[in-house]
Design an enzyme around this catalytic site. Structure first.
Site, short mmCIF file in Angstrom:
data_model
loop_
_atom_site.label_atom_id
_atom_site.label_comp_id
_atom_site.label_asym_id
_atom_site.label_seq_id
_atom_site.Cartn_x
_atom_site.Cartn_y
_atom_site.Cartn_z
CE LYS A 450 -4.36 -1.89 1.57
NZ LYS A 450 -5.40 -1.95 2.61
NE ARG A 491 -7.77 -8.56 0.27
CZ ARG A 491 -7.45 -7.65 -0.65
NH1 ARG A 491 -6.55 -6.70 -0.36
NH2 ARG A 491 -8.00 -7.67 -1.84
#
Length: 518
Positions: A450, A491
């Site tokens: 991210k 995840r």
């Protein structure tokens, strides 16, 4: 025989006396059940039944254990207003006690509100057990499709008083509560740690601590139930592999060019590399992304889920979607889990749909939509940790009201969703606090590749942020109150690399030998 004597005789047998005149009921002052030690009495001073709080133990070790528990609770409530399940604990898998040559049990505790008096509640329980196949002449403490026990009854709001009942066919509190970790641990999980046992004057927390000191044992394993009798064991960190079948996801968009065979091959490779769940997504939720048409999302995801299921019948599959129609189609096609970045707020039909399928759900924290969420990054009232915890708590409660019980919930603080760089770092730093504030419901952490990692490291290419991803995962796991169960699911895009890291972390944390000084 006068009416007062009739009522007294009926009360001793626990029979219903609602049909008698209110004036006769008011004249009867004797409690319905004998009680002692200052515990609560069930008074018959009102002609209308009042709702009382009780705790039941649930268990199963035959057949589809979770479905047996679900069906048993459904039948117990039976679409009536006399029993209502208000809360559940987590489910744990435990080795059998007493008769050890039998399969492992799924155990848990449910909190109920009921207007049934204990004898009537017991009769309902016995009928449900019988209907689900429990033999009345079976081996005592032997295998059973369903086991329901009344643990405590008529518990007051402060958890300090409850009924004591000693009858030939029913004792309350349950006489074996004190020796059963598989009962005391779920009571703790459901929030009843301060519940006072009326015969020992000790709290559930004190009883569990005492039991573990006296009889150390392997800790029960928390599980997430799945369809067809499968469970996810949460005593080790589970790696969820990301399979984005989108043209525009921030890291791996367009990787499969719409080809189902390529996506399925990647899913099977992730399973080989150690993925415990495959998360299939057909809509990008990167900052600024626009909503995808439902038909297009269905076209992207459902053929992939169906084909994965053809090749692998057991690997848990989650569908990453905000749309109830997509979730339903995915669950019908073989998915097990719904992973909703909106926590069920985007589509009002999402929670009822997941509940209908009795599926496990990931509830993520987000404000707004992917298109506008980065304009909602202010957490000035209480700070990001408290506000995220508060908002996630509300989502969990709403899910529970819809019928998605706590034993089927996973929470995700939503790293990168409506958070700026500092908020993301603070959430990771205080992961243990966040977990404690939310009652230790299993957590999913999604930091993979991210933007905040790019801001910290200067790495502008998303697929080159795997080292930073691993660092963020290990940091959060280390800072969790219980490092192994604190972050239950990671995840990630790079399954092999992250799986290797968490295996080493879990091994270090679980090492039980101590280096002795010479």
């Amino acid at each position: 025989m006068n009416s007062g004597l009739i009522l007294y005789i009926m009360s001793m047998f626990g029979l219903c006396y609602k049909s008698f005149a209110a004036s006769s009921c008011h004249r009867l002052k004797r409690p319905l059940f004998a009680a002692r030690l200052g515990s609560r009495n069930i008074s018959s001073e009102s002609s209308s039944p009042s709702s009382r709080r009780a705790y039941l133990a649930v268990g199963s070790n035959l057949g589809d254990r979770f479905q047996n528990i679900v069906q048993g609770l459904d039948q117990l409530c039976n679409n009536t207003c006399d029993i209502n399940v208000t809360r559940t604990s987590a489910l744990i898998e435990t080795a059998p006690m007493y008769v050890t040559d039998q399969p492992a049990f799924l155990n848990g505790v449910v909190e109920i509100e009921t207007t049934l008096e204990p004898p009537n509640l017991l009769r309902r329980i016995k009928q449900v057990e019988k209907d689900l196949g429990r033999a009345s002449n079976g081996i005592r403490n032997g295998p059973r499709p369903l086991d329901l026990d009344i643990l405590f009854y008529d518990v007051d709001a402060s958890n300090t008083t409850s009924l004591v009942l000693d009858e030939p066919d029913l004792e309350i509190p349950h006489p074996r509560v004190l020796e059963r970790e598989f009962v005391l641990a779920p009571l703790m999980d459901i929030g009843a740690g301060n519940l006072v046992h009326p015969l020992t004057n000790s709290t559930v927390s004190e009883l569990l601590s005492r039991l573990l000191q006296q009889s150390p044992s392997d800790a029960p394993v928390r599980v997430l139930p799945l369809a067809r009798g499968r469970v996810l064991h949460l005593n080790e960190t589970i790696v969820m592999g990301i399979l984005n079948v989108t043209p525009d996801s921030f890291s791996d968009g367009g990787n499969y060019d719409g080809r189902v065979d390529l996506a399925v091959r990647e899913a099977l490779n992730m399973v080989k590399d150690g993925a415990g769940i495959i998360d299939v997504g057909g809509e990008s939720t990167r900052p600024g992304a626009k909503e995808v048409a439902i038909d297009e999302e269905l076209e992207r995801t459902i053929p992939v889920i169906e084909k994965i299921r053809e090749f692998n019948a057991d690997i848990p599959i989650s569908i990453d979607t905000r749309h109830a129609i997509v979730a339903e189609a995915a669950l019908k096609s073989g998915a097990d889990i719904v992973n909703d970045v909106s926590g069920g707020t985007f589509d009002p039909e999402m929670l009822p749909t997941v509940s209908k399928f009795r599926a496990t759900m990931v509830l993520m924290h987000m404000r707004g939509t992917p298109e506008n969420m980065q304009t909602m990054t202010e957490y000035e009232k209480q700070g990001v940790v408290h506000e995220v915890a508060s908002e996630l708590r509300e989502r969990s409660k709403e899910a529970e009201k819809a019928g998605i019980h706590r034993w089927q919930q996973v929470l995700d603080p939503g790293i990168g969703f409506a958070k700026d760089l500092n908020a993301n770092l603070i959430l990771l730093k205080h992961y243990g606090k966040l977990q404690s504030m939310l009652g230790h419901i299993p957590f999913l952490l999604g930091t993979s590749r991210k933007g905040f990692i790019g801001k910290v490291t200067g790495e502008t290419v998303a697929k080159d942020r795997d080292y930073g991803t691993l660092a963020s995962c290990i940091a959060a796991m280390s800072l969790a109150k219980n490092p192994v169960s604190g972050v239950s699911i990671l995840r990630v895009h790079n399954v092999k690399g992250i799986k290797q890291g968490v295996l080493v972390f879990d091994a270090i944390y679980g090492a039980n030998s101590e280096v002795k000084a010479k």
